[in-house]
Design an enzyme around this catalytic site. Structure first.
Site: not given
Ligand code: G3H
Length: 250
Positions: A9-11, A94, A96, A166, A172, A212, A233-234
Site C-alpha cells: 500500500n503506497w499510500k 483502511h 487512515e 492491522e 507506521g 510495520s 506500507g512504508g
Molecule cells: O496498509 C498498510 C499499513 O497501514 C501498514 O503500514 P506500515 O507498513 O507503514 O506500518
C-alpha cells in the site's frame, strides 16, 4: 490451500515518474511464485502502473473507491473507473480512511458490496487502536468490524475476500505486533467468518497482517498458521525492501 498474498500500500507516495522507477526495479526482481504480489499505487499513478505491469505476475490494486458507479461525488473515484484501468483489488476501510475521512462500518460494507458487484476483490482492513487494545476491546471491536463489513455478502463473495488485520498502533510506528498475537486475532476473524458463513468458507478466506512489516520480521508473521500474507506500507516503497519481503523464504 490458501495462496498467501502480499500487497504494497503506497499510500500518498509515488507520482508517475517514481512509480515508473519503482515498478521497473520490482519487475527486474525474481518474485516467489508461491506468493501473490499486489501493488496499490495512488489513483494518479494507476494507469501508468497498469501499463508497466502488463505481462508480469504483479497484480494491481487501488487504495479506496466510492460505492456508486458514477454521480455528483466531487473528488471520488468509482469502481467502474478502477476496473477500466485494470485493477483487480481495492483496499477498503483502511484505518487512515476511517480515522481521517470518517469512513464508517456502514460505508465499508457499501464499498465491499460494490467492489464485488464490479468484479473487484476488496482487501478489507480492520484493527484496534492503542487505547482500545489497552482497554481489552480488541476482540469486540474486530468482531464488530468484520461482521459489519461482511454483512449481506454471499458465500461465494466471502471466500474471495481478503481481510487485513492491522492494529492501528503498529501502523507506521516501527512497533509491529508479535507474530503469535497477530495470529490469535486473525484466528478470531476466521472463527467469526466460520460462525456466520461456515467453516469451509472461513478456511478459504485469506487474512493478512499489516503494521510495520519489514524484511526483518516478515518471516515471523508468515510462519503463523492463520496468517496468509501481509499488507505493507512504508517498506513497500523501496524495491529492495518489498522484494526481500516477498522473497522472505530465500
Ligand atoms: O496498509 C498498510 C499499513 O497501514 C501498514 O503500514 P506500515 O507498513 O507503514 O506500518
Amino acid at each position: 490451500m490458501r495462496k498467501p498474498i502480499i500487497a504494497g500500500n503506497w499510500k500518498m507516495h509515488k507520482g508517475i515518474e517514481e512509480t515508473r522507477q519503482l515498478l521497473r526495479e520490482l519487475k527486474d526482481m525474481e518474485m516467489s511464485p508461491e506468493i501473490e504480489v499486489v501493488v496499490c499505487p495512488p489513483f494518479t499513478s494507476l494507469s501508468e502502473a497498469a501499463e508497466l505491469l502488463v505481462g508480469t505476475a504483479i497484480g494491481l490494486g487501488a487504495q479506496n473507491m466510492h460505492w456508486e458507479r458514477s454521480g455528483a461525488y466531487t473528488g471520488e473515484v468509482s469502481p467502474c473507473m478502477l476496473k477500466e484501468i485494470g485493477c483487480k483489488y481495492v483496499i477498503i476501510g483502511h484505518s487512515e480512511r476511517r480515522q481521517y475521512f470518517g469512513e464508517t462500518d456502514e460505508m465499508v460494507n457499501f464499498k465491499v458490496k460494490s467492489a464485488f458487484n464490479h468484479d473487484l476483490i476488496p482487501i478489507v482492513c480492520v484493527g484496534e487502536n492503542l487505547e482500545q487494545r489497552k482497554n481489552g476491546e480488541t476482540k469486540s471491536l474486530v468482531t464488530n468490524q468484520v461482521k459489519k463489513a461482511l454483512e449481506g455478502l454471499t458465500e461465494k463473495q466471502v471466500e474471495r475476500i481478503v481481510i487485513a488485520y492491522e492494529p492501528i498502533w503498529a501502523i507506521g510506528t516501527g512497533v509491529s505486533a508479535k507474530g503469535e498475537d497477530a495470529n490469535e486475532v486473525i484466528k478470531l476473524i476466521r472463527d467469526i467468518i466460520a460462525g456466520d458463513f461456515g467453516k469451509d468458507i472461513s478456511q478459504k478466506v485469506r487474512i493478512q497482517y499489516g503494521g510495520s512489516v519489514k524484511p526483518g520480521n516478515i518471516k515471523e508473521f508468515m510462519e503463523q498458521p492463520e496468517i496468509d500474507g501481509a499488507l505493507v506500507g512504508g517498506a513497500s516503497l523501496k524495491a529492495v525492501d518489498f522484494g526481500a519481503i516477498v522473497n522472505y523464504k530465500k
